[in-house]
Design an enzyme around this catalytic site. Structure first.
Site: not given
Length: 178
Positions: A10, A12
């Protein structure tokens, strides 16, 4: 030729330090210094006096482009690429302006990751990898491989996934699993 295992990473809250960025943007917008501890254990964005501030920031041009890199992320991703296929997987549909900003951010901070290995999506349940490193349990809950939860203020009270607190922890955990 050996087939490499895949890691979905991922952006963020994992590669990019969204917690510190929200705190900085809140201070710049409101002149109020919020301690990190005030965010711990609360849903993302709800630790601020103005409950809509984080959502407003996420829709502000430049927010995603100016995120700081999580300490150790570049070095560990570089190391992991020797033994794994790395895919950056980011939900980018909720905040449409984030798409070009996230792409530019990746080109600046992770230029060694091919565009072939970047997946912008809405629902991460379609991702097929051996491991997923994410800070949101909702993404990890649906994942069919090994789920690894990257520590963030909003997930502090969630304990049903293997937790890592830093990129050093990520590297150590993956070495121990193989």
């Amino acid at each position: 030729m050996k087939t490499l295992k895949r890691i979905a990473v991922d952006m963020d809250g994992v590669l990019a330090d969204t917690d510190s960025h929200f705190l900085t943007w809140y201070y710049n917008a409101y002149g109020v210094q919020i301690p990190y501890e005030q965010l711990v254990g609360k849903p993302e964005g709800e630790g601020f006096p103005d409950k809509g501030a984080a959502h407003k920031f996420a829709f502000t041009p430049g927010f995603f482009r100016s995120l700081p890199v999580m300490p150790g992320a570049v070095e560990v991703i570089t190391e992991l690429m020797k033994d794994y296929e790395i895919y950056i997987v980011s939900a980018a549909m909720e905040f449409p302006q984030s798409l070009p900003e996230k792409h530019a951010w990746l080109q600046e901070h992770f230029p060694f990751i091919s565009w072939h290995n970047i997946v912008f999506c809405g629902d991460k349940s379609v991702i097929n990898a051996d491991y997923m490193i994410d800070d949101h349990p909702k993404n990890l809950d649906k994942f069919k491989g090994v789920a690894i939860m990257f520590n963030a203020a909003h997930n502090a009270n969630i304990n049903h996934h293997q937790r890592v607190n830093s990129w050093t922890d990520v590297l150590a955990l993956l070495k121990s699993l193989n």
